[in-house]
Design a protein around this motif. Sequence first.
Motif, mmCIF file in Angstrom:
data_model
loop_
_atom_site.group_PDB
_atom_site.id
_atom_site.type_symbol
_atom_site.label_atom_id
_atom_site.label_comp_id
_atom_site.label_asym_id
_atom_site.label_seq_id
_atom_site.Cartn_x
_atom_site.Cartn_y
_atom_site.Cartn_z
ATOM 1 N N VAL A 1 0.861 -1.190 0.000
ATOM 2 C CA VAL A 1 0.000 0.000 0.000
ATOM 3 C C VAL A 1 0.894 1.236 0.000
ATOM 4 O O VAL A 1 1.710 1.408 0.897
ATOM 5 C CB VAL A 1 -0.925 0.025 1.241
ATOM 6 C CG1 VAL A 1 -1.841 1.233 1.187
ATOM 7 C CG2 VAL A 1 -1.721 -1.260 1.367
ATOM 8 N N SER A 2 0.709 2.060 -1.017
ATOM 9 C CA SER A 2 1.531 3.256 -1.165
ATOM 10 C C SER A 2 0.652 4.494 -1.292
ATOM 11 O O SER A 2 -0.460 4.415 -1.808
ATOM 12 C CB SER A 2 2.390 3.112 -2.423
ATOM 13 O OG SER A 2 3.089 4.307 -2.688
ATOM 14 N N PRO A 3 1.179 5.645 -0.867
ATOM 15 C CA PRO A 3 0.450 6.878 -1.127
ATOM 16 C C PRO A 3 0.502 7.279 -2.605
ATOM 17 O O PRO A 3 -0.244 8.151 -3.036
ATOM 18 C CB PRO A 3 1.143 7.922 -0.241
ATOM 19 C CG PRO A 3 2.448 7.339 0.145
ATOM 20 C CD PRO A 3 2.336 5.858 0.007
ATOM 21 N N GLU A 4 1.344 6.616 -3.398
ATOM 22 C CA GLU A 4 1.387 6.860 -4.845
ATOM 23 C C GLU A 4 0.231 6.131 -5.517
ATOM 24 O O GLU A 4 -0.069 4.989 -5.159
ATOM 25 C CB GLU A 4 2.672 6.313 -5.457
ATOM 26 C CG GLU A 4 3.921 7.088 -5.130
ATOM 27 C CD GLU A 4 5.109 6.512 -5.892
ATOM 28 O OE1 GLU A 4 5.754 7.293 -6.604
ATOM 29 O OE2 GLU A 4 5.364 5.314 -5.774
ATOM 30 N N PRO A 5 -0.401 6.739 -6.515
ATOM 31 C CA PRO A 5 -1.417 6.015 -7.275
ATOM 32 C C PRO A 5 -0.818 4.729 -7.860
ATOM 33 O O PRO A 5 0.369 4.690 -8.178
ATOM 34 C CB PRO A 5 -1.813 6.997 -8.384
ATOM 35 C CG PRO A 5 -1.458 8.345 -7.829
ATOM 36 C CD PRO A 5 -0.250 8.129 -6.975
ATOM 37 N N VAL A 6 -1.633 3.704 -8.007
ATOM 38 C CA VAL A 6 -1.158 2.408 -8.494
ATOM 39 C C VAL A 6 -0.401 2.567 -9.813
ATOM 40 O O VAL A 6 0.667 1.967 -9.997
ATOM 41 C CB VAL A 6 -2.319 1.400 -8.623
ATOM 42 C CG1 VAL A 6 -1.890 0.153 -9.365
ATOM 43 C CG2 VAL A 6 -2.856 1.040 -7.240
ATOM 44 N N ALA A 7 -0.912 3.364 -10.723
ATOM 45 C CA ALA A 7 -0.270 3.524 -12.037
ATOM 46 C C ALA A 7 1.147 4.082 -11.938
ATOM 47 O O ALA A 7 1.944 3.905 -12.859
ATOM 48 C CB ALA A 7 -1.117 4.415 -12.936
ATOM 49 N N ASP A 8 1.476 4.746 -10.833
ATOM 50 C CA ASP A 8 2.808 5.325 -10.646
ATOM 51 C C ASP A 8 3.749 4.413 -9.865
ATOM 52 O O ASP A 8 4.920 4.749 -9.681
ATOM 53 C CB ASP A 8 2.701 6.669 -9.913
ATOM 54 C CG ASP A 8 1.955 7.712 -10.727
ATOM 55 O OD1 ASP A 8 1.892 7.576 -11.968
ATOM 56 O OD2 ASP A 8 1.423 8.659 -10.112
ATOM 57 N N GLN A 9 3.252 3.283 -9.396
ATOM 58 C CA GLN A 9 4.065 2.364 -8.593
ATOM 59 C C GLN A 9 4.890 1.436 -9.486
ATOM 60 O O GLN A 9 4.400 0.905 -10.481
ATOM 61 C CB GLN A 9 3.180 1.530 -7.674
ATOM 62 C CG GLN A 9 2.460 2.343 -6.623
ATOM 63 C CD GLN A 9 1.531 1.496 -5.781
ATOM 64 O OE1 GLN A 9 1.725 0.297 -5.609
ATOM 65 N NE2 GLN A 9 0.495 2.132 -5.253
ATOM 66 N N ALA A 10 6.138 1.210 -9.097
ATOM 67 C CA ALA A 10 7.035 0.353 -9.866
ATOM 68 C C ALA A 10 6.465 -1.058 -10.024
ATOM 69 O O ALA A 10 6.565 -1.649 -11.103
ATOM 70 C CB ALA A 10 8.410 0.295 -9.211
ATOM 71 N N GLY A 11 5.863 -1.598 -8.982
ATOM 72 C CA GLY A 11 5.306 -2.950 -9.057
ATOM 73 C C GLY A 11 4.247 -3.072 -10.140
ATOM 74 O O GLY A 11 4.190 -4.070 -10.867
ATOM 75 N N TRP A 12 3.393 -2.070 -10.260
ATOM 76 C CA TRP A 12 2.369 -2.068 -11.302
ATOM 77 C C TRP A 12 3.004 -1.899 -12.676
ATOM 78 O O TRP A 12 2.675 -2.604 -13.623
ATOM 79 C CB TRP A 12 1.339 -0.963 -11.065
ATOM 80 C CG TRP A 12 0.366 -0.854 -12.188
ATOM 81 C CD1 TRP A 12 0.328 0.107 -13.153
ATOM 82 C CD2 TRP A 12 -0.691 -1.761 -12.500
ATOM 83 N NE1 TRP A 12 -0.697 -0.135 -14.040
ATOM 84 C CE2 TRP A 12 -1.334 -1.291 -13.651
ATOM 85 C CE3 TRP A 12 -1.157 -2.929 -11.909
ATOM 86 C CZ2 TRP A 12 -2.412 -1.945 -14.234
ATOM 87 C CZ3 TRP A 12 -2.238 -3.584 -12.482
ATOM 88 C CH2 TRP A 12 -2.850 -3.094 -13.629
#
Length: 175
Positions: free
Chosen positions: A94-105
């Motif tokens: 769980v990150s404060p970054e939107p999912v589209a901006d997360q490296a994992g996504w």
Amino acid sequence: MSCPTYQDAIHHTGILDLLAPFDPHVVGTLPLGIALPDSDIDIVCHAQDPDAAAELIWTAFCSIDGFALYRWSARGRPLIATFEADGWPFEIFVSPEPVADQAGWQHFVVERQLLDLGGFALRDQVMTLRMRGMKTEPAFTTVLGLTGDPYSALGALYGRSDQDLLEIITATPDL
């Protein structure tokens, strides 16, 4: 009696419904079809307030086998929760970054795109390296002959067109 599929485990736990306020997405090797027997169910989420997600996850899963909840010290202090349910290990990020901006996504999207374009030949080579102990991103970058840090190299492919990725694949010997 057979073990439940990872999709069954997701359904039985109700995890996606529980995490619905945090835009959950299942990522990783299982939905890509390149999992190993010890692969976990990876779920990435976005929460402006990770503490709210932590409270919800704690309440729902703290009594489940292998439960752990911790925060990274990295930028944004993402939250990680792990536990086992229905014979499957889960990892929630769980990150404060939107999912589209997360490296994992982003890595998941690129890997799915590469597998769609590269077919069985790419999948087989990636799986061979994974079965030898290599992590997913390094396996992809090794097969494709990409240099440098494998996580950065794969991340740099995010948003590239199918044509761009197909050029990388077709330039790869044995693919």
